[in-house]
Design a protein around this motif. Structure first.
Motif, mmCIF file in Angstrom:
data_model
loop_
_atom_site.group_PDB
_atom_site.id
_atom_site.type_symbol
_atom_site.label_atom_id
_atom_site.label_comp_id
_atom_site.label_asym_id
_atom_site.label_seq_id
_atom_site.Cartn_x
_atom_site.Cartn_y
_atom_site.Cartn_z
ATOM 1 N N ASN A 124 35.587 -2.308 48.964
ATOM 2 C CA ASN A 124 34.542 -1.366 48.361
ATOM 3 C C ASN A 124 33.897 -0.240 49.343
ATOM 4 N N ARG A 125 33.576 -0.921 50.468
ATOM 5 C CA ARG A 125 32.850 -0.213 51.600
ATOM 6 C C ARG A 125 33.499 1.007 52.000
ATOM 7 N N GLU A 126 35.066 1.009 52.208
ATOM 8 C CA GLU A 126 35.599 1.975 52.671
ATOM 9 C C GLU A 126 35.862 3.180 51.591
ATOM 10 N N ARG A 127 36.012 2.675 50.347
ATOM 11 C CA ARG A 127 36.218 3.438 49.366
ATOM 12 C C ARG A 127 34.879 4.552 48.684
ATOM 13 N N ARG A 128 33.714 3.612 49.045
ATOM 14 C CA ARG A 128 32.605 4.646 48.790
ATOM 15 C C ARG A 128 32.323 5.538 49.728
ATOM 16 N N LEU A 129 32.578 5.091 51.146
ATOM 17 C CA LEU A 129 32.404 5.855 52.004
ATOM 18 C C LEU A 129 33.461 7.311 52.257
ATOM 19 N N ARG A 130 34.612 6.933 51.526
ATOM 20 C CA ARG A 130 35.556 8.082 51.412
ATOM 21 C C ARG A 130 34.756 8.935 50.382
ATOM 22 N N SER A 131 34.272 8.414 49.361
ATOM 23 C CA SER A 131 33.620 9.385 48.422
ATOM 24 C C SER A 131 32.474 10.016 49.121
ATOM 25 N N TRP A 132 31.671 9.522 49.869
ATOM 26 C CA TRP A 132 30.613 10.182 50.645
ATOM 27 C C TRP A 132 31.111 11.375 51.343
ATOM 28 N N ARG A 133 32.404 11.067 52.060
ATOM 29 C CA ARG A 133 32.832 12.324 52.888
ATOM 30 C C ARG A 133 33.128 13.425 51.745
ATOM 31 N N ALA A 134 33.605 13.040 50.706
ATOM 32 C CA ALA A 134 33.802 14.519 49.776
ATOM 33 C C ALA A 134 32.869 15.121 49.382
ATOM 34 N N LEU A 135 31.625 14.239 48.950
ATOM 35 C CA LEU A 135 30.243 14.898 48.744
ATOM 36 C C LEU A 135 29.778 15.709 49.947
ATOM 37 N N GLU A 136 29.917 15.037 51.294
ATOM 38 C CA GLU A 136 29.587 16.033 52.522
ATOM 39 C C GLU A 136 30.423 17.312 52.551
ATOM 40 N N LYS A 137 31.356 17.386 52.140
ATOM 41 C CA LYS A 137 32.255 18.479 52.058
ATOM 42 C C LYS A 137 31.573 19.637 51.075
ATOM 43 N N LEU A 138 31.412 19.026 50.007
ATOM 44 C CA LEU A 138 30.893 19.794 48.859
ATOM 45 C C LEU A 138 29.427 20.207 49.216
ATOM 46 N N HIS A 139 28.698 19.539 49.867
ATOM 47 C CA HIS A 139 27.347 20.033 50.334
ATOM 48 C C HIS A 139 27.632 21.251 51.183
ATOM 49 N N SER A 143 23.007 5.699 43.819
ATOM 50 C CA SER A 143 22.241 5.071 42.970
ATOM 51 C C SER A 143 22.615 3.594 43.006
ATOM 52 N N ASN A 144 21.828 2.981 42.746
ATOM 53 C CA ASN A 144 22.123 1.383 42.702
ATOM 54 C C ASN A 144 22.712 0.878 44.115
ATOM 55 N N TYR A 145 22.148 1.451 45.128
ATOM 56 C CA TYR A 145 22.450 0.773 46.425
ATOM 57 C C TYR A 145 21.299 -0.117 46.863
ATOM 58 N N THR A 146 21.902 -1.137 47.675
ATOM 59 C CA THR A 146 20.780 -1.907 48.365
ATOM 60 C C THR A 146 20.363 -1.430 49.713
ATOM 61 N N ILE A 147 19.636 -2.205 50.394
ATOM 62 C CA ILE A 147 19.245 -1.810 51.704
ATOM 63 C C ILE A 147 20.658 -2.051 52.661
ATOM 64 N N ARG A 148 21.410 -3.078 52.354
ATOM 65 C CA ARG A 148 22.508 -3.275 53.152
ATOM 66 C C ARG A 148 23.665 -2.162 52.843
ATOM 67 N N HIS A 149 23.711 -1.831 51.486
ATOM 68 C CA HIS A 149 24.559 -0.412 51.429
ATOM 69 C C HIS A 149 23.792 0.726 52.050
ATOM 70 N N LEU A 150 22.452 0.918 52.003
ATOM 71 C CA LEU A 150 22.140 2.089 52.700
ATOM 72 C C LEU A 150 22.316 2.166 54.031
ATOM 73 N N GLU A 151 22.195 0.972 54.733
ATOM 74 C CA GLU A 151 22.240 0.651 56.172
ATOM 75 C C GLU A 151 23.829 1.014 56.668
ATOM 76 N N GLU A 152 24.693 0.634 55.807
ATOM 77 C CA GLU A 152 26.011 0.965 56.246
ATOM 78 C C GLU A 152 26.208 2.481 56.201
ATOM 79 N N LEU A 153 25.725 3.277 55.135
ATOM 80 C CA LEU A 153 25.886 4.488 54.871
ATOM 81 C C LEU A 153 25.156 5.463 55.891
ATOM 82 N N LEU A 154 23.976 5.126 56.346
ATOM 83 C CA LEU A 154 23.235 5.595 57.222
ATOM 84 C C LEU A 154 23.916 5.629 58.870
ATOM 85 N N ALA A 155 24.707 4.439 59.026
ATOM 86 C CA ALA A 155 25.459 4.410 60.101
ATOM 87 C C ALA A 155 26.743 4.999 60.336
#
Length: 299
Positions: A139-154, A165-177
């Motif tokens: 799940n971690r790698e799949r949502r990170l790949r999704s974020w890369r797509a959002l960054e490209k569209l941004h 949406s529906n992220y916990t602190i742990r999920h946010l820390e992983e994303l911010l890193a």
């Protein structure tokens, strides 16, 4: 981007606006559209929202109403002397569309359904992938790949801001890193029985705006005696008290209703405020109760 009132659409009220970390203004009050289905239902709810000063509309692929919202806005905006730039429009990535290519294609479909060239905000709806176990390490790698797509569209200005949406602190820390573009918004279930104080403090430190959904606890909290007591003291409705409770913490709200009169009622939040004693009484209700979905088990 320089922050100034001149960048806020003329139909907005500056003190009912929050500036996101990418320099984009967002209305603190929006219309949620979860379970709003049917062209006429959507149109009536949206018309009441526009008439009562709502300037944010929140939808998602899984709501199945993007086309109806796009069609209604195309008709209603000119009727109310508004343009696309007056509306902050949010949609979300379906949990079945995680992955770089899938996420990009899903976002472009949402744009087409909504009939617009860009979205003001696009969120990863859920940290897990539909059809995969919550505890699946992938799940971690799949949502990170999704974020890369959002960054490209941004980068391509299809998305003015991106978030989760529906992220916990742990999920946010992983994303911010790992992220190149930081999330602007976290949308979560947030109400007096689920005050999420640690998550709110984390978002404040990291410059991420917290947006509440299910502010009424899926309708359960409007009948709570603590809420009714505060409402009676102010001559307000319990729903208004629950929405005001979030706003006074700097948290934006997106109440949903298919009733035009209720949409209007939910907008009456700006000329009064809760006392410190009111806030403390409501805060004492916190028991960690989820009425919707608990994402803490998603790996």
């Amino acid at each position: 981007m320089k922050r100034s009132e001149r960048e806020i659409p003329k139909s907005w009220v500056p003190d009912r606006t929050v500036w996101l970390n990418v320099g984009v203004p967002m209305s603190l009050l929006g219309l949620g559209t979860f379970r709003l289905r049917g062209d006429e239902t959507v149109r009536l709810s949206l018309e009441a929202a526009l008439e009562n000063g709502y300037r944010l509309v929140d939808t998602a692929t899984v709501y199945g109403n993007e086309a109806a919202i796009g069609s209604a806005l195309n008709t209603l905006l000119p009727r109310h002397g508004l343009s696309r730039a007056d509306i902050f429009l949010t949609s979300k990535l379906s949990p079945k569309d995680h992955g770089k290519e899938q996420a990009e294609a899903a976002c472009l479909r949402s744009l087409k359904e909504l009939g617009c060239d860009y979205l003001d905000l696009y969120l990863v709806h859920w940290p897990g992938t539909q059809g995969w176990p919550q505890d699946d390490a992938g799940n971690r790698e799949r949502r990170l790949r999704s974020w890369r797509a959002l960054e490209k569209l941004h980068d391509g200005r299809k998305l003015r801001a991106i978030g989760v949406s529906n992220y916990t602190i742990r999920h946010l820390e992983e994303l911010l890193a790992e992220c190149r573009v930081r999330p602007s918004v976290l949308q979560v279930e947030f109400h007096p029985e689920l005050a999420q104080s640690a998550l709110l403090s984390f978002c404040r430190r990291e410059g991420i705006h917290l947006q509440a959904y299910s502010s009424l606890g899926a309708g359960h909290l409007v009948d709570r005696p603590e809420v009714a007591k505060v409402a009676m003291c102010h001559g307000r409705q319990p729903s208004q008290v629950l929405l005001r409770w979030a706003l006074q913490q700097g948290v934006s709200v997106i109440p949903k209703s298919a009733s035009p009169s209720r949409v209007a009622e939910n907008a009456q939040l700006w000329t009064w405020e809760l006392s410190q004693a009111d806030m403390e009484e409501l805060n004492a209700m916190d028991c960690g109760k989820h009425y919707c979905w608990d994402p803490s088990g998603v790996a």
